[in-house]
Scaffold this motif. Structure first.
Motif, PDB file in Angstrom:
ATOM      1  N   VAL A   1     -23.760  47.739  16.682  1.00  0.00           N
ATOM      2  CA  VAL A   1     -24.226  48.845  15.644  1.00  0.00           C
ATOM      3  C   VAL A   1     -26.219  49.091  17.502  1.00  0.00           C
TER       4      VAL A   1
ATOM      5  N   CYS B   1     -26.756  51.644  19.769  1.00  0.00           N
ATOM      6  CA  CYS B   1     -27.579  52.312  19.821  1.00  0.00           C
ATOM      7  C   CYS B   1     -29.083  52.576  20.997  1.00  0.00           C
TER       8      CYS B   1
ATOM      9  N   ILE C   1     -32.230  63.065  14.900  1.00  0.00           N
ATOM     10  CA  ILE C   1     -31.198  62.617  15.122  1.00  0.00           C
ATOM     11  C   ILE C   1     -30.663  62.735  13.954  1.00  0.00           C
TER      12      ILE C   1
ATOM     13  N   LEU D   1     -19.834  56.296  17.372  1.00  0.00           N
ATOM     14  CA  LEU D   1     -20.078  53.968  16.676  1.00  0.00           C
ATOM     15  C   LEU D   1     -18.126  53.958  16.204  1.00  0.00           C
TER      16      LEU D   1
ATOM     17  N   ALA E   1     -26.979  52.725  11.622  1.00  0.00           N
ATOM     18  CA  ALA E   1     -27.870  53.533  12.917  1.00  0.00           C
ATOM     19  C   ALA E   1     -28.623  54.968  13.070  1.00  0.00           C
ATOM     20  N   LYS E   2     -28.961  55.374  11.550  1.00  0.00           N
ATOM     21  CA  LYS E   2     -29.363  56.272  11.850  1.00  0.00           C
ATOM     22  C   LYS E   2     -31.082  55.739  11.103  1.00  0.00           C
TER      23      LYS E   2
ATOM     24  N   LEU F   1     -31.866  54.636  15.491  1.00  0.00           N
ATOM     25  CA  LEU F   1     -31.805  55.535  16.631  1.00  0.00           C
ATOM     26  C   LEU F   1     -33.413  56.545  15.783  1.00  0.00           C
TER      27      LEU F   1
END
Length: 362
Positions: A281, A285, A333, A305, A316-317, A320
């Motif tokens: 991840v 990213c 995002i 993903l 991941a969030k 990002l």
């Protein structure tokens, strides 16, 4: 390498530490690197319309879309985004700032009013001495930053407003103060031309000079001015690679980029990699965000993903979000949608790299 070390390394690698220009006078190309990885390249930056402040003529108004068509000083059309409170009349001259170059079938984009933007701040002319921030809730300033904001407000000249951009939440106070001082000096040179309406469209300010823009964007980077530096070969190689559909990382992760008129779709194939879910991840990213900046993608981006747990999605969030704070255009995002795809939105500014490369080949 642990996941946390990988995470920290990715964040560091997203920061420009070297800017290369081919000329100190009127550079035809400017490249931003982290070590020998190309982060962004500007083609003929002195010819860019971004940041120009213009007396433009309103040619057509579309109130239902909050848009207007305008004619610039050189006769070219542009599209103006209208605030809700704006009351424009066709045929009248208005002050606008250009924020994005024309591309595909879209004209240059503009906003109403005069502003000069840096990496961390925006100076709005014809203001009232107001300072505000565009930080997200998670980036709200602490007490120390509040004190800095108070100091900036007290030193701000009358009739100028200051907006601290999201990236300022990560910057040192002295870096912000230095940039604000530079922008204020430019604004005070421009201000007198805003008070006399000309009879025809005219350019008030041609934008921040290219090398100054580069130094504002990467204030702590080393600078090289050399048209024959070997980094140009590397920039050409990596620019060409960024015009292809596929990127494969050293770990074996493959990202497929598919661009349509409506959106950009990015698929991740991790079959050849031996990475853990966390490391995968993080690396995917990082490559996505680096390619968004380098390719100058804009609009809606859907990122597919591999299937992740809720904790994996949250990681991941969060990553990002951090990378978006560093990125020059601060992508939004939006999070994972119902179909399990990460959704991003990026505003358009510069001509997409693929279009620049196609023009160069001609």
């Amino acid at each position: 390498m642990s996941a946390s070390q990988h995470y920290d390394r990715v964040l560091a690698a997203a920061t420009c530490n070297l800017v290369v220009a081919d000329s100190a006078d009127k550079p035809q190309k400017l490249a931003f690197f982290h070590n020998r990885t190309l982060l962004e390249i500007w083609h003929k930056p002195e010819e860019s319309v971004i940041g120009q402040i213009i007396w433009a003529r309103v040619s057509q108004i579309f109130p239902q879309h909050r848009r207007a068509n305008i004619i610039l000083h050189d006769g070219r059309p542009a599209s103006l985004r209208m605030p809700v409170s704006a009351k424009l009349q066709s045929g009248k001259l208005v002050i606008v700032t250009l924020t994005a170059e024309a591309y595909a079938d879209k004209p240059a984009q503009a906003i109403l009013g005069a502003e000069i933007a840096g990496a961390f701040s925006i100076i709005k002319l014809l203001g009232s001495g107001v300072v505000r921030t565009s930080f997200k809730q998670s980036e709200k300033p602490d007490e120390g930053r509040h004190n800095t904001i108070d100091i900036l407000q007290k030193s701000l000249p009358d009739k100028l407003d200051l907006v601290l951009r999201r990236r300022a939440s990560l910057a040192e106070d002295d870096v912000i103060a230095k940039e604000v001082s530079t922008l204020v000096a430019l604004a005070e040179e421009v201000a007198p031309a805003l008070h006399t309406t000309p009879s025809e469209p005219s350019c008030i300010f041609n934008g921040v000079p290219a090398l100054m823009r580069a130094k504002l964007q990467a204030p702590e980077a080393d600078n090289i001015i050399d048209a024959t530096h070997d980094l140009w070969d590397l920039a050409a190689e990596q620019s060409e690679a960024a015009c292809r559909e596929v990127v494969t990382t050293q770990s074996g992760i493959t990202l497929w980029f598919s661009q349509t008129k409506a959106l950009v779709a990015v698929d991740v194939d991790s079959a050849a990699s031996k990475l853990s879910a966390e490391a995968l991840v993080i690396e995917a990213c990082a490559v996505l965000m680096q390619q968004i900046t380098l390719r100058q993608y804009a609009g809606i981006i859907l990122f597919d993903l591999p299937r992740l747990s809720r904790s994996g999605q949250n990681m991941a969030k969060a990553l990002l979000d951090r990378l978006a704070e560093i990125a020059p255009r601060h992508p939004d995002i939006l999070g994972f949608g119902p179909a399990g795809l990460m959704e991003l939105r990026v505003r358009h500014t510069r001509t997409p790299l693929r279009d620049v490369q196609a023009f160069a080949e001609l």
